[in-house]
Design a protein around this motif. Structure first.
Motif, mmCIF file in Angstrom:
data_model
loop_
_atom_site.group_PDB
_atom_site.id
_atom_site.type_symbol
_atom_site.label_atom_id
_atom_site.label_comp_id
_atom_site.label_asym_id
_atom_site.label_seq_id
_atom_site.Cartn_x
_atom_site.Cartn_y
_atom_site.Cartn_z
ATOM 1 N N TYR A 116 -8.975 -33.654 -27.413
ATOM 2 C CA TYR A 116 -9.111 -32.242 -27.815
ATOM 3 C C TYR A 116 -8.114 -31.307 -27.118
ATOM 4 O O TYR A 116 -8.417 -30.153 -26.860
ATOM 5 C CB TYR A 116 -10.530 -31.760 -27.515
ATOM 6 C CG TYR A 116 -11.618 -32.548 -28.195
ATOM 7 C CD1 TYR A 116 -11.773 -32.500 -29.581
ATOM 8 C CD2 TYR A 116 -12.501 -33.335 -27.467
ATOM 9 C CE1 TYR A 116 -12.779 -33.215 -30.214
ATOM 10 C CE2 TYR A 116 -13.518 -34.052 -28.090
ATOM 11 C CZ TYR A 116 -13.647 -33.994 -29.465
ATOM 12 O OH TYR A 116 -14.647 -34.704 -30.081
ATOM 13 N N ASP A 117 -6.921 -31.778 -26.809
ATOM 14 C CA ASP A 117 -5.958 -30.920 -26.104
ATOM 15 C C ASP A 117 -5.177 -30.018 -27.047
ATOM 16 O O ASP A 117 -4.453 -29.126 -26.628
ATOM 17 C CB ASP A 117 -4.980 -31.783 -25.305
ATOM 18 C CG ASP A 117 -4.027 -32.570 -26.199
ATOM 19 O OD1 ASP A 117 -4.496 -33.089 -27.229
ATOM 20 O OD2 ASP A 117 -2.838 -32.660 -25.860
ATOM 21 N N LYS A 118 -5.342 -30.223 -28.351
ATOM 22 C CA LYS A 118 -4.531 -29.522 -29.351
ATOM 23 C C LYS A 118 -5.235 -28.272 -29.860
ATOM 24 O O LYS A 118 -6.396 -28.322 -30.254
ATOM 25 C CB LYS A 118 -4.249 -30.481 -30.513
ATOM 26 C CG LYS A 118 -3.170 -30.051 -31.472
ATOM 27 C CD LYS A 118 -2.940 -31.160 -32.495
ATOM 28 C CE LYS A 118 -1.808 -30.804 -33.449
ATOM 29 N NZ LYS A 118 -1.583 -31.887 -34.443
ATOM 30 N N ARG B 268 -10.073 -25.970 -30.674
ATOM 31 C CA ARG B 268 -9.337 -27.217 -30.490
ATOM 32 C C ARG B 268 -9.443 -28.043 -31.771
ATOM 33 O O ARG B 268 -10.419 -27.930 -32.517
ATOM 34 C CB ARG B 268 -9.905 -28.029 -29.325
ATOM 35 C CG ARG B 268 -9.829 -27.339 -27.962
ATOM 36 C CD ARG B 268 -8.404 -27.290 -27.449
ATOM 37 N NE ARG B 268 -8.349 -26.795 -26.078
ATOM 38 C CZ ARG B 268 -8.205 -25.520 -25.748
ATOM 39 N NH1 ARG B 268 -8.133 -24.607 -26.714
ATOM 40 N NH2 ARG B 268 -8.152 -25.153 -24.487
ATOM 41 N N GLU B 269 -8.451 -28.890 -31.996
ATOM 42 C CA GLU B 269 -8.460 -29.787 -33.151
ATOM 43 C C GLU B 269 -8.600 -31.222 -32.669
ATOM 44 O O GLU B 269 -7.842 -31.658 -31.781
ATOM 45 C CB GLU B 269 -7.168 -29.626 -33.952
ATOM 46 C CG GLU B 269 -7.107 -30.509 -35.184
ATOM 47 C CD GLU B 269 -5.806 -30.346 -35.958
ATOM 48 O OE1 GLU B 269 -5.651 -31.016 -36.995
ATOM 49 O OE2 GLU B 269 -4.948 -29.558 -35.528
ATOM 50 N N ALA B 270 -9.553 -31.960 -33.210
ATOM 51 C CA ALA B 270 -9.785 -33.345 -32.803
ATOM 52 C C ALA B 270 -8.633 -34.234 -33.282
ATOM 53 O O ALA B 270 -8.320 -34.276 -34.469
ATOM 54 C CB ALA B 270 -11.111 -33.848 -33.372
ATOM 55 N N ILE C 54 -16.787 -18.954 -19.072
ATOM 56 C CA ILE C 54 -15.419 -19.451 -19.265
ATOM 57 C C ILE C 54 -14.446 -18.349 -19.716
ATOM 58 O O ILE C 54 -13.703 -18.517 -20.688
ATOM 59 C CB ILE C 54 -15.408 -20.617 -20.271
ATOM 60 C CG1 ILE C 54 -16.063 -20.237 -21.613
ATOM 61 C CG2 ILE C 54 -16.114 -21.839 -19.688
ATOM 62 C CD1 ILE C 54 -15.886 -21.307 -22.697
ATOM 63 N N PRO C 55 -14.390 -17.225 -19.015
ATOM 64 C CA PRO C 55 -13.466 -16.169 -19.450
ATOM 65 C C PRO C 55 -11.998 -16.555 -19.318
ATOM 66 O O PRO C 55 -11.143 -15.959 -19.978
ATOM 67 C CB PRO C 55 -13.813 -15.006 -18.510
ATOM 68 C CG PRO C 55 -14.370 -15.662 -17.285
ATOM 69 C CD PRO C 55 -15.128 -16.840 -17.801
ATOM 70 N N PHE C 56 -11.693 -17.544 -18.465
ATOM 71 C CA PHE C 56 -10.319 -18.010 -18.301
ATOM 72 C C PHE C 56 -10.150 -19.412 -18.896
ATOM 73 O O PHE C 56 -9.290 -20.168 -18.467
ATOM 74 C CB PHE C 56 -9.937 -18.037 -16.824
ATOM 75 C CG PHE C 56 -9.901 -16.670 -16.188
ATOM 76 C CD1 PHE C 56 -8.760 -15.890 -16.251
ATOM 77 C CD2 PHE C 56 -11.008 -16.166 -15.511
ATOM 78 C CE1 PHE C 56 -8.711 -14.641 -15.659
ATOM 79 C CE2 PHE C 56 -10.974 -14.915 -14.915
ATOM 80 C CZ PHE C 56 -9.820 -14.139 -14.994
ATOM 81 N N SER C 57 -10.981 -19.775 -19.864
ATOM 82 C CA SER C 57 -11.075 -21.126 -20.381
ATOM 83 C C SER C 57 -11.594 -22.032 -19.254
ATOM 84 O O SER C 57 -12.120 -21.554 -18.249
ATOM 85 C CB SER C 57 -9.743 -21.612 -20.952
ATOM 86 O OG SER C 57 -9.929 -22.836 -21.660
ATOM 87 N N VAL C 58 -11.438 -23.363 -19.428
ATOM 88 C CA VAL C 58 -12.015 -24.284 -18.452
ATOM 89 C C VAL C 58 -11.366 -25.647 -18.658
ATOM 90 O O VAL C 58 -10.768 -25.916 -19.709
ATOM 91 C CB VAL C 58 -13.559 -24.368 -18.616
ATOM 92 C CG1 VAL C 58 -13.931 -25.095 -19.902
ATOM 93 C CG2 VAL C 58 -14.247 -24.978 -17.400
ATOM 94 N N GLY C 59 -11.473 -26.509 -17.670
ATOM 95 C CA GLY C 59 -10.923 -27.848 -17.800
ATOM 96 C C GLY C 59 -9.431 -27.885 -17.537
ATOM 97 O O GLY C 59 -8.887 -27.062 -16.797
ATOM 98 N N HIS C 60 -8.732 -28.829 -18.167
ATOM 99 C CA HIS C 60 -7.310 -29.028 -17.907
ATOM 100 C C HIS C 60 -6.474 -27.815 -18.284
ATOM 101 O O HIS C 60 -5.441 -27.557 -17.659
ATOM 102 C CB HIS C 60 -6.809 -30.257 -18.682
ATOM 103 C CG HIS C 60 -7.387 -31.541 -18.199
ATOM 104 N ND1 HIS C 60 -6.889 -32.240 -17.122
ATOM 105 C CD2 HIS C 60 -8.455 -32.266 -18.638
ATOM 106 C CE1 HIS C 60 -7.603 -33.338 -16.924
ATOM 107 N NE2 HIS C 60 -8.563 -33.368 -17.828
ATOM 108 N N ARG C 61 -6.912 -27.064 -19.314
ATOM 109 C CA ARG C 61 -6.113 -25.928 -19.771
ATOM 110 C C ARG C 61 -6.646 -24.602 -19.249
ATOM 111 O O ARG C 61 -6.390 -23.543 -19.831
ATOM 112 C CB ARG C 61 -6.050 -25.915 -21.313
ATOM 113 C CG ARG C 61 -5.322 -27.123 -21.883
ATOM 114 C CD ARG C 61 -5.050 -26.987 -23.366
ATOM 115 N NE ARG C 61 -3.993 -26.014 -23.624
ATOM 116 C CZ ARG C 61 -2.997 -26.190 -24.490
ATOM 117 N NH1 ARG C 61 -2.908 -27.332 -25.169
ATOM 118 N NH2 ARG C 61 -2.096 -25.266 -24.685
#
Length: 422
Positions: A30-32, A300-302, A357-364
């Protein structure tokens, strides 16, 4: 929940476990970004970090991160406060009871801050205004519902409104012009002594960090510079504007924040060292980010098939996480629609990082997370020492949601001079 619009499948992730699955555990799938987000931003950002993915995203992320390392934050904080003092001095020259557009004022302030800190360039007020106006105009030309991407019918993209495309291109060109001028000034010797985003991108200079870097081509460097300029000024400006709006509606919180600022600073300009001693001011900013997240929808696009909570996810499905909904989830927050900064005060449990998650979350997660929080706190503290801001009587604030969440048509507020700390 899942739903389908003609050819396009969607899944809404509205719980910490589903957000974690998409944004962290299965980041490889889901990185896209979604097609709509990519197509909406590409005329402005090119292949910049915000819309790129895969190996390109990894390389660009690594290249852009050095200026946001903590060792630079103290110097950046001094610039944030000094830039806010300039706004205070401009407001001081206005007559008592003057009305200002707080959204525009905060946007110009944060545009100058990102220019002076991350770029090492003394962006003029005129150039800052060009960027703000250009990005505002660009957002107005973006369709909130792009039929081609929303319904999975790409052939409809050829039927788009050519007049809107022309207006978007003109607005993007205005922003590009300012960034190009900053880059040109840098190339012709306007180079600060410290590491900046431009020195990393254009020269591959990371010597102060004891590492080696690789210079980018001119177009790639410009695209990343535009991403950082947009992300660095637009989101923080919106959050600051919503903070002033929320404070106006809550006398208790307003008095509590002003009392803290007066007690801690006693009239002096704040520094990075003061941030830790302004917990309620920080809580006000964090609560504003909860109620009015600058980016209210993440998509995100799977890349391939998956499974979430026993439900099949087909390749090409658009995964949606909406901070606007997640931050107001009635099962996860107490009094979710109330402005209550105390929920972010030290001693209270922090919300799950996949719930807030106001700044997103995870790797991105946003590179400028700490930068943006520090900026918001210092700008609020500096301006609140001298002014209170109140909505004009009978003015109704409406929400506009396009690429970011902002007060529709700006945010007029009446200035009231405080005359020093008490």
């Amino acid at each position: 929940m899942s739903f389908k619009l003609l050819n396009q499948e969607y899944i809404l992730c509205n719980s910490p476990d589903t957000v974690r699955r998409v944004f962290l555990d299965r980041h490889d799938i889901y990185d896209k970004k979604s097609p709509q987000m990519r197509h909406a931003l590409r005329p402005l950002l090119g292949d910049g970090l915000f819309v790129s993915d895969g190996a390109l995203w990894k390389a660009r992320r690594k290249a852009c991160s050095p200026p946001f390392e903590s060792s630079y934050l103290a110097d950046f904080a001094a610039i944030m406060s000094a830039s806010s003092v300039e706004v205070s001095e401009r407001w001081e020259a206005l007559p008592e009871g003057a009305t200002v557009d707080v959204l525009n004022e905060m946007a110009r302030l944060t545009a100058q801050i990102i220019g002076r800190t991350v770029f090492g360039d003394d962006v003029s007020d005129n150039d800052a205004a060009k960027v703000v106006n250009g990005f505002t105009e660009y957002q107005h030309t973006i369709n909130q519902l792009d039929y081609a991407d929303t319904f999975g019918l790409p052939f409809l993209r050829r039927l788009g409104n050519p007049f809107k495309r022309k207006k978007a291109a003109k607005a993007a060109a205005e922003v590009h012009q300012v960034i190009d001028q900053i880059i040109e000034r840098y190339k012709h010797g306007n180079k600060p002594d410290r590491l900046t985003l431009l020195s990393v991108l254009l020269d591959g200079d990371m010597s102060s960090l004891g590492r080696s870097g690789c210079p980018m081509g001119a177009e790639a460097a410009r695209n990343e510079a535009i991403v950082m300029f947009m992300a660095g000024h637009e989101t923080t400006a919106n959050a600051l504007a919503w903070s002033w709006y929320l404070l106006d509606g809550c006398e208790r919180s307003r008095r509590k924040m002003y009392d803290e600022i007066d007690s801690v600073l006693q009239g002096r300009t704040p520094t990075l060292g003061d941030v830790a001693n302004l917990p309620f001011t920080r809580a006000v900013f964090e609560e504003s980010l909860r109620l009015y997240p600058p980016v209210p929808l993440l998509s995100r696009e799977a890349r391939s098939d998956d499974e979430i909570r026993g439900s099949k996810v087909k390749k090409g499905t658009i995964m949606l996480a909406l901070p606007w909904l997640l931050h107001r989830h009635e099962l996860e927050w107490e009094n979710p629609n109330a402005f209550y900064p105390e929920r972010f005060m030290p001693g209270n449990p922090r919300p799950d990082k996949f719930l807030y998650i106001p700044f997103s979350v995870g790797h991105r997660v946003c590179l400028g997370l700490r930068f943006g929080l520090t900026e918001g706190i210092l700008c609020l503290a500096t301006l609140a020492q001298r002014f209170e801001l109140r909505l004009p009587e009978n003015h109704q604030v409406e929400i506009e949601c396009r690429l970011t969440l902002r007060p529709k048509g700006g945010l007029p507020m009446v200035l009231s001079k405080r005359g020093g700390y008490e």
